[in-house]
Design a protein around this motif. Sequence first.
Motif, PDB file in Angstrom:
ATOM      1  N   GLY A  70      -8.673   1.059  -3.876  1.00  0.00           N
ATOM      2  CA  GLY A  70      -8.451   2.507  -3.450  1.00  0.00           C
ATOM      3  C   GLY A  70      -9.062   2.602  -2.297  1.00  0.00           C
ATOM      4  O   GLY A  70     -10.025   2.030  -1.844  1.00  0.00           O
ATOM      5  N   GLN A  83     -13.469   2.627   0.909  1.00  0.00           N
ATOM      6  CA  GLN A  83     -12.543   1.834   0.460  1.00  0.00           C
ATOM      7  C   GLN A  83     -13.411   1.044  -0.713  1.00  0.00           C
ATOM      8  O   GLN A  83     -14.656   0.780  -0.638  1.00  0.00           O
ATOM      9  CB  GLN A  83     -12.089   0.559   0.994  1.00  0.00           C
ATOM     10  N   ALA A  93      -6.275  -4.043  -7.482  1.00  0.00           N
ATOM     11  CA  ALA A  93      -6.100  -2.491  -7.163  1.00  0.00           C
ATOM     12  C   ALA A  93      -7.212  -2.199  -6.438  1.00  0.00           C
ATOM     13  O   ALA A  93      -8.402  -2.480  -6.923  1.00  0.00           O
ATOM     14  CB  ALA A  93      -6.091  -1.930  -8.491  1.00  0.00           C
ATOM     15  N   GLY A 122      -3.630   3.710  -2.123  1.00  0.00           N
ATOM     16  CA  GLY A 122      -4.057   2.525  -2.741  1.00  0.00           C
ATOM     17  C   GLY A 122      -3.524   1.335  -2.484  1.00  0.00           C
ATOM     18  O   GLY A 122      -2.450   1.548  -1.812  1.00  0.00           O
ATOM     19  N   THR A 123      -3.776   0.149  -2.670  1.00  0.00           N
ATOM     20  CA  THR A 123      -3.316  -1.085  -2.267  1.00  0.00           C
ATOM     21  C   THR A 123      -3.067  -1.955  -3.616  1.00  0.00           C
ATOM     22  O   THR A 123      -4.277  -2.108  -4.279  1.00  0.00           O
ATOM     23  CB  THR A 123      -4.015  -1.973  -1.160  1.00  0.00           C
ATOM     24  N   SER A 155       1.016  -1.144  -0.046  1.00  0.00           N
ATOM     25  CA  SER A 155       0.020   0.040  -0.047  1.00  0.00           C
ATOM     26  C   SER A 155       0.944   1.275   0.147  1.00  0.00           C
ATOM     27  O   SER A 155       2.108   1.383   0.525  1.00  0.00           O
ATOM     28  CB  SER A 155      -0.933  -0.215   1.080  1.00  0.00           C
TER      29      SER A 155
END
Length: 508
Positions: free
Chosen positions: A460, A483, A458, A273-274, A229
């Motif tokens: 966010g 999220q 992805a 983001g992750t 992240s």
Amino acid sequence: MKAPWFLLFLSLIVSVNVTAQTTKTVKKQSPVKMETPPEIERTKPEPPNQYQLRLIMENDAFGGFSDRYYTNGSRLEFHMTAGESNPTRRILGYWNELFITPSETTKYLQGFALGQEFYTPTNITKADVSYGDRPYSSRAYFSNSLTTATEDTSITTELEVGMIGPSVGGKSAQMNFHNLIGSPTPQGWDTQIPNSYSGAIRTDIRKFYHRFVGTQYNVNLGNIQTDVSFGLIFRFGNVDKTPGPGSSALQPGPPILHEDGKGYWYFYINPGGTLQLYNATIQGQIGTERTYKAQNRNSAFSNLDNYLNNPTLEAGEREIQYKALTEDNGRNSLQRYILFNEFLVKGTNNPYNIGLNYLIFNNIFNGAEDIEKTTRIFLLKNLVDQWDTIPDNARALAIYSIFRPEGGKLPPIIRLYSYEVLSQFILDPKQREILLQLLRDEIQYRDEKTYVADLKRAVGFVRAGFVSVSNAGFLFGLHYNYQTIDFQSAKGLPQQHQWVGFQLGKVF
């Protein structure tokens, strides 16, 4: 461990004081200059030990949001100063110092934490899996961490051991909480991701280039979650460059960073983001044979032509309708019941009315959804009116379906009875046995399996909130989280989730 050095330090101080007094007394009588030994000059007192507690709680009910996806998380932490001989500092300190340059003012805090997380699908009133939705899962863990902090940077590395699955107790915990607050009882916990032990290491890095602007990096490596992240942190308030405490139970970050008499407060917003590589709460445990995935409820009804080798126009149309009936994403019960009534009740020799037919639809096509009390009374009255005309298997499925225990999985025998009753009116006798055998095989297959979903790489997020640490070391934080979803969903499901959390703590 420190006692001999401490006593030596006191004796040296006393010696220095006595020597200083003697020097003042004989100063005029002796030209000899008294000097402090170099080893005394280099001896400096270590900073006082610090102890602290922190509690983080998160739930979508706190903000009045919909109950789904990541629905609850909690974490209890204890931290204390880590000296040079501390085993955790010796092990994790080398890793932390790859990202930070220590100085005389660098702080080292060792932490221990207990945490848990619960995840549910969109519609918790269904006992079966809603295909294309997030599966039920729960995890709990114990961790040991080291935080290395300077005036503007914090590095927190955490070693975690735990487990995922029914043994965590997510079913009873959420059912009791929902009964307490008057929310619907979750029905599908028996379908949750099965038991598996977990191990992980994660590192959280926060650095502030200005007291109001900073960055955050978070890396998780393990057999429960593997992801990376990145986020920006913007804040405003009475604060210097201290990174402050972390805010989320999912990414807890550093503990309370505080100096006596130096309180601070600020508002913040944290977009980021992750990138996900693996998530066992969505995909199940690696290598298991107890999981399967399908975006739609594929069944023998979905492939009538293949099973019965009867590619007629009528069968083809019927197959299309069965597929539409089986596409249960947890939110379209009414539309599918209309289809069921049009194509499997009307135009057949089905002698039953809405009472039994709705229960058959609910058990086969609607995920055994929990029936509201008023609807239950209506269906029961309707069943009583035709009780003498229905067979024993229909009576059994009706009684169980009306009075099914809360939170219980639909037994395979009740599902089979539902198939038997329905098949009497949609297939001729020669085809019925073939289909019922296929349905028996399907029931046996699915009864030992757990639905899993595909991963969305992805994700966010935006976090915002308020943090206050008083002069005396009291922590209060209030946090909002938004999220995007972290799994590949069926059409029509919400693509985001929101929840609220708070944290309380105290430095001693």
